[in-house]
Design a protein around this motif. Structure first.
Motif, PDB file in Angstrom:
ATOM      1  N   GLU A  47       0.830  -1.201   0.000  1.00  0.00           N
ATOM      2  CA  GLU A  47       0.000   0.000   0.000  1.00  0.00           C
ATOM      3  C   GLU A  47       0.868   1.257   0.000  1.00  0.00           C
ATOM      4  N   LEU A  48       1.966   1.230   0.739  1.00  0.00           N
ATOM      5  CA  LEU A  48       2.860   2.386   0.798  1.00  0.00           C
ATOM      6  C   LEU A  48       3.568   2.621  -0.533  1.00  0.00           C
ATOM      7  N   ILE A  49       4.049   1.554  -1.152  1.00  0.00           N
ATOM      8  CA  ILE A  49       4.712   1.688  -2.458  1.00  0.00           C
ATOM      9  C   ILE A  49       3.726   2.227  -3.487  1.00  0.00           C
ATOM     10  N   GLU A  50       2.556   1.643  -3.527  1.00  0.00           N
ATOM     11  CA  GLU A  50       1.545   2.084  -4.488  1.00  0.00           C
ATOM     12  C   GLU A  50       1.104   3.519  -4.214  1.00  0.00           C
ATOM     13  N   HIS A  51       0.977   3.877  -2.947  1.00  0.00           N
ATOM     14  CA  HIS A  51       0.598   5.248  -2.607  1.00  0.00           C
ATOM     15  C   HIS A  51       1.666   6.236  -3.074  1.00  0.00           C
ATOM     16  N   ILE A  52       2.920   5.900  -2.869  1.00  0.00           N
ATOM     17  CA  ILE A  52       4.004   6.752  -3.374  1.00  0.00           C
ATOM     18  C   ILE A  52       3.879   6.898  -4.880  1.00  0.00           C
ATOM     19  N   ARG A  53       3.672   5.787  -5.574  1.00  0.00           N
ATOM     20  CA  ARG A  53       3.562   5.808  -7.041  1.00  0.00           C
ATOM     21  C   ARG A  53       2.385   6.653  -7.501  1.00  0.00           C
ATOM     22  N   ILE A  54       1.228   6.424  -6.911  1.00  0.00           N
ATOM     23  CA  ILE A  54       0.015   7.134  -7.322  1.00  0.00           C
ATOM     24  C   ILE A  54       0.161   8.636  -7.074  1.00  0.00           C
ATOM     25  N   ALA A  55       0.621   9.003  -5.881  1.00  0.00           N
ATOM     26  CA  ALA A  55       0.776  10.428  -5.556  1.00  0.00           C
ATOM     27  C   ALA A  55       1.814  11.083  -6.456  1.00  0.00           C
ATOM     28  N   GLN A  56       2.921  10.400  -6.680  1.00  0.00           N
ATOM     29  CA  GLN A  56       3.975  10.926  -7.536  1.00  0.00           C
ATOM     30  C   GLN A  56       3.463  11.116  -8.960  1.00  0.00           C
ATOM     31  N   ASP A  57       2.723  10.126  -9.481  1.00  0.00           N
ATOM     32  CA  ASP A  57       2.145  10.240 -10.817  1.00  0.00           C
ATOM     33  C   ASP A  57       1.202  11.437 -10.900  1.00  0.00           C
ATOM     34  N   ASP A  58       0.430  11.639  -9.839  1.00  0.00           N
ATOM     35  CA  ASP A  58      -0.515  12.757  -9.804  1.00  0.00           C
ATOM     36  C   ASP A  58       0.223  14.094  -9.812  1.00  0.00           C
ATOM     37  N   ILE A  59       1.270  14.196  -9.032  1.00  0.00           N
ATOM     38  CA  ILE A  59       2.065  15.428  -8.986  1.00  0.00           C
ATOM     39  C   ILE A  59       2.677  15.710 -10.356  1.00  0.00           C
ATOM     40  N   LEU A  60       3.220  14.689 -10.991  1.00  0.00           N
ATOM     41  CA  LEU A  60       3.814  14.855 -12.320  1.00  0.00           C
ATOM     42  C   LEU A  60       2.757  15.256 -13.345  1.00  0.00           C
ATOM     43  N   GLU A  61       1.598  14.658 -13.268  1.00  0.00           N
ATOM     44  CA  GLU A  61       0.507  15.010 -14.183  1.00  0.00           C
ATOM     45  C   GLU A  61       0.136  16.478 -14.006  1.00  0.00           C
ATOM     46  N   PHE A  62       0.059  16.924 -12.763  1.00  0.00           N
ATOM     47  CA  PHE A  62      -0.228  18.334 -12.494  1.00  0.00           C
ATOM     48  C   PHE A  62       0.827  19.233 -13.142  1.00  0.00           C
ATOM     49  N   CYS A  63       2.089  18.855 -13.018  1.00  0.00           N
ATOM     50  CA  CYS A  63       3.181  19.674 -13.548  1.00  0.00           C
ATOM     51  C   CYS A  63       3.165  19.757 -15.074  1.00  0.00           C
ATOM     52  N   LYS A  64       2.707  18.723 -15.735  1.00  0.00           N
ATOM     53  CA  LYS A  64       2.788  18.647 -17.193  1.00  0.00           C
ATOM     54  C   LYS A  64       1.506  19.036 -17.914  1.00  0.00           C
ATOM     55  N   ASN A  65       0.375  18.982 -17.226  1.00  0.00           N
ATOM     56  CA  ASN A  65      -0.907  19.094 -17.905  1.00  0.00           C
ATOM     57  C   ASN A  65      -1.715  20.300 -17.423  1.00  0.00           C
ATOM     58  N   PRO A  66      -1.828  21.341 -18.243  1.00  0.00           N
ATOM     59  CA  PRO A  66      -2.636  22.497 -17.854  1.00  0.00           C
ATOM     60  C   PRO A  66      -4.125  22.154 -17.684  1.00  0.00           C
ATOM     61  N   GLU A  67      -4.535  21.015 -18.234  1.00  0.00           N
ATOM     62  CA  GLU A  67      -5.930  20.567 -18.110  1.00  0.00           C
ATOM     63  C   GLU A  67      -6.093  19.581 -16.948  1.00  0.00           C
ATOM     64  N   TYR A  68      -5.128  19.541 -16.068  1.00  0.00           N
ATOM     65  CA  TYR A  68      -5.112  18.626 -14.927  1.00  0.00           C
ATOM     66  C   TYR A  68      -6.433  18.683 -14.159  1.00  0.00           C
ATOM     67  N   GLU A  69      -6.914  17.483 -13.787  1.00  0.00           N
ATOM     68  CA  GLU A  69      -8.102  17.379 -12.941  1.00  0.00           C
ATOM     69  C   GLU A  69      -7.718  16.671 -11.657  1.00  0.00           C
ATOM     70  N   GLU A  70      -8.019  17.319 -10.547  1.00  0.00           N
ATOM     71  CA  GLU A  70      -7.661  16.814  -9.232  1.00  0.00           C
ATOM     72  C   GLU A  70      -8.324  15.468  -8.953  1.00  0.00           C
ATOM     73  N   MET A  71      -7.562  14.573  -8.352  1.00  0.00           N
ATOM     74  CA  MET A  71      -8.087  13.269  -7.955  1.00  0.00           C
ATOM     75  C   MET A  71      -8.826  13.407  -6.626  1.00  0.00           C
ATOM     76  N   GLU A  72      -9.658  12.433  -6.331  1.00  0.00           N
ATOM     77  CA  GLU A  72     -10.428  12.448  -5.087  1.00  0.00           C
ATOM     78  C   GLU A  72      -9.580  11.912  -3.939  1.00  0.00           C
TER      79      GLU A  72
END
Length: 156
Positions: A48-73
């Protein structure tokens, strides 16, 4: 002593290992069966910790790259549905995606052309510097939890 640029310091922090073990050390030798073991009194498995790191990191990167970013729940979309991986392949794929995410943030920093403090056109004032530090801080916190769980399991 040579004065380092902020970019160089961020890259160093993303590599980890300055004040604690890095991600690679924390997950070295862990098996997919160990990754799914629940420890009494500890809220998350290593998986769960590894996956949480991955998911959060992916979300942060998506925010940085995508002006159309949509926040996750929060928190539902930031944690895996399962407390354990289905296979060694699934575990290793997640570990590799965390490594790739760290490398991707390092690439964004290297290519920032001195614009680490430029505010993204979307969001609420976030900058690449802030998002890189968020990854550093968030990962360090959960890497510490992985080490703790491994110690409790006798696999550290």
């Amino acid at each position: 002593m040579v004065k380092k640029s902020v970019n160089a310091l961020l890259l160093e922090q993303l590599n980890g290992g300055n004040a604690h073990v890095d991600f690679n050390q924390a997950v070295q030798g862990i098996t997919y069966k160990q990754a799914g073991i629940s420890v009494e009194g500890v809220p998350h498995t290593i998986w769960e910790l590894i996956e949480h790191i991955r998911i959060a990191q992916d979300d942060i990167l998506e925010f940085c790259k995508n002006p159309e970013y949509e926040e996750m729940e929060w928190p539902d979309e930031y944690w895996p549905e399962s407390s354990s991986p289905n296979s060694e392949v699934e575990l290793q794929a997640s570990v590799e995606k965390v490594r790739e995410g760290i490398d991707e943030m390092k690439s964004l920093i290297r290519n920032s052309e001195g614009e680490l403090q430029k505010v993204f056109t979307h969001g609420e004032g976030q900058t690449l510097f802030r998002e890189a530090m968020l990854i550093v801080d968030h990962n360090a916190y959960h890497i510490g939890q992985i080490v703790l769980v491994r110690r409790l399991l006798g696999s550290w």
